[in-house]
Design a protein around this motif. Structure first.
Motif, mmCIF file in Angstrom:
data_model
loop_
_atom_site.group_PDB
_atom_site.id
_atom_site.type_symbol
_atom_site.label_atom_id
_atom_site.label_comp_id
_atom_site.label_asym_id
_atom_site.label_seq_id
_atom_site.Cartn_x
_atom_site.Cartn_y
_atom_site.Cartn_z
ATOM 1 N N ALA A 33 0.834 -1.209 0.000
ATOM 2 C CA ALA A 33 0.000 0.000 0.000
ATOM 3 C C ALA A 33 0.865 1.253 0.000
ATOM 4 C CB ALA A 33 -0.928 -0.005 1.211
ATOM 5 N N LEU A 34 1.942 1.246 0.772
ATOM 6 C CA LEU A 34 2.853 2.394 0.787
ATOM 7 C C LEU A 34 3.505 2.614 -0.571
ATOM 8 C CD1 LEU A 34 4.546 1.928 4.275
ATOM 9 C CD2 LEU A 34 3.067 3.820 3.551
ATOM 10 N N VAL A 35 3.891 1.525 -1.214
ATOM 11 C CA VAL A 35 4.486 1.628 -2.554
ATOM 12 C C VAL A 35 3.461 2.194 -3.534
ATOM 13 C CG1 VAL A 35 5.417 0.274 -4.485
ATOM 14 C CG2 VAL A 35 6.165 -0.207 -2.140
ATOM 15 N N TRP A 39 3.715 5.736 -5.513
ATOM 16 C CA TRP A 39 3.657 5.759 -6.981
ATOM 17 C C TRP A 39 2.552 6.699 -7.461
ATOM 18 C CZ3 TRP A 39 0.302 4.353 -10.923
ATOM 19 C CH2 TRP A 39 0.874 4.234 -12.191
ATOM 20 N N GLN A 40 1.388 6.623 -6.803
ATOM 21 C CA GLN A 40 0.277 7.504 -7.164
ATOM 22 C C GLN A 40 0.634 8.970 -6.889
ATOM 23 O OE1 GLN A 40 -2.817 7.027 -8.511
ATOM 24 N NE2 GLN A 40 -2.279 4.904 -8.926
ATOM 25 N N PRO A 46 1.028 15.454 -4.416
ATOM 26 C CA PRO A 46 1.162 15.090 -3.012
ATOM 27 C C PRO A 46 -0.161 14.919 -2.259
ATOM 28 C CG PRO A 46 1.695 17.399 -3.305
ATOM 29 C CD PRO A 46 1.494 16.816 -4.678
ATOM 30 N N ARG A 47 -1.279 15.269 -2.870
ATOM 31 C CA ARG A 47 -2.562 15.108 -2.166
ATOM 32 C C ARG A 47 -2.778 13.662 -1.742
ATOM 33 N NH1 ARG A 47 -7.438 14.679 -1.015
ATOM 34 N NH2 ARG A 47 -9.423 15.253 -1.743
ATOM 35 N N MET A 48 -2.340 12.742 -2.557
ATOM 36 C CA MET A 48 -2.484 11.318 -2.246
ATOM 37 C C MET A 48 -1.766 10.972 -0.940
ATOM 38 S SD MET A 48 -3.940 8.886 -3.795
ATOM 39 C CE MET A 48 -3.868 7.352 -4.609
ATOM 40 N N LEU A 49 -0.606 11.546 -0.733
ATOM 41 C CA LEU A 49 0.130 11.310 0.508
ATOM 42 C C LEU A 49 -0.645 11.819 1.714
ATOM 43 C CD1 LEU A 49 3.773 12.260 -0.556
ATOM 44 C CD2 LEU A 49 2.850 9.978 -0.150
ATOM 45 N N TRP A 50 -1.264 12.991 1.558
ATOM 46 C CA TRP A 50 -2.015 13.566 2.668
ATOM 47 C C TRP A 50 -3.246 12.734 3.003
ATOM 48 C CZ3 TRP A 50 -0.326 16.807 6.053
ATOM 49 C CH2 TRP A 50 0.711 17.675 5.707
ATOM 50 N N VAL A 51 -3.983 12.331 2.001
ATOM 51 C CA VAL A 51 -5.224 11.578 2.233
ATOM 52 C C VAL A 51 -4.935 10.251 2.933
ATOM 53 C CG1 VAL A 51 -7.107 10.352 1.073
ATOM 54 C CG2 VAL A 51 -6.496 12.663 0.352
ATOM 55 N N HIS A 52 -3.956 9.518 2.437
ATOM 56 C CA HIS A 52 -3.680 8.192 2.982
ATOM 57 C C HIS A 52 -2.793 8.246 4.233
ATOM 58 C CE1 HIS A 52 -5.699 6.042 -0.233
ATOM 59 N NE2 HIS A 52 -5.280 7.025 -1.000
ATOM 60 N N GLY A 53 -1.842 9.168 4.249
ATOM 61 C CA GLY A 53 -1.002 9.325 5.436
ATOM 62 C C GLY A 53 -1.812 9.796 6.633
#
Length: 158
Positions: A33-35, A39-40, A46-53
């Protein structure tokens, strides 16, 4: 979505039957999931990092006090953090509400099963080979399978 299914389906079964959420399963899903999230984020921003992080962080923080108070197992807390990692923070509140309602219903069924008029059925079930095997798998672990309901709710919400 595939990672969520790979995580949640086995956990529903193991937590309902054996009251266990193996750490290795959480790690085997959190790693890919982190990978995928990285990748996304590389391709979409970076929005993807914020949503999932933020989902992982909130999933951990929200249930951690219940673990500190001894009313929830650590596996449930870690599972909720991994669900937040995979599904993102918007899914956490609906998952939490659904899982809590299902766990409350489970508790009501258990309390109903303690009624005197069900004593004969309860004794017959307690003496069955199936129940004895389940008790061996549980190895003394007691409590409600909140992780199973978290996993099932995650599948329903996503």
């Amino acid at each position: 979505m595939t990672l969520l299914w790979l995580l949640c389906v086995p956990i529903v079964l193991t937590d309902l039957i054996a009251r266990r959420i193996p750490n290795i399963w959480l790690l085997c899903v959190a790693g890919p999931a982190l990978v995928w999230i990285a990748w996304q984020a590389w391709h979409t921003g970076p929005r993807m990092l914020w949503v999932h992080g933020l989902g992982a962080l909130l999933g951990l923080i929200v249930l951690l006090p219940f673990w500190w108070r001894g009313v929830m197992a650590a596996g449930d807390v870690k599972l909720f953090a991994v669900i937040g990692l995979i599904a993102g923070y918007p899914a956490l509140l609906p998952v939490w509400c659904l899982a809590s309602a299902a766990t409350g219903l489970h508790a009501l069924v258990l309390l109903t099963g303690r009624m005197k008029w069900l004593a004969r059925w309860r004794e017959r079930w307690a003496a069955s080979g199936v129940w004895q095997r389940i008790l061996q798998w549980r190895a003394g672990r007691v409590g409600l399978p909140y992780g199973a309901y978290l996993a099932a709710a995650a599948l329903v919400v996503r």
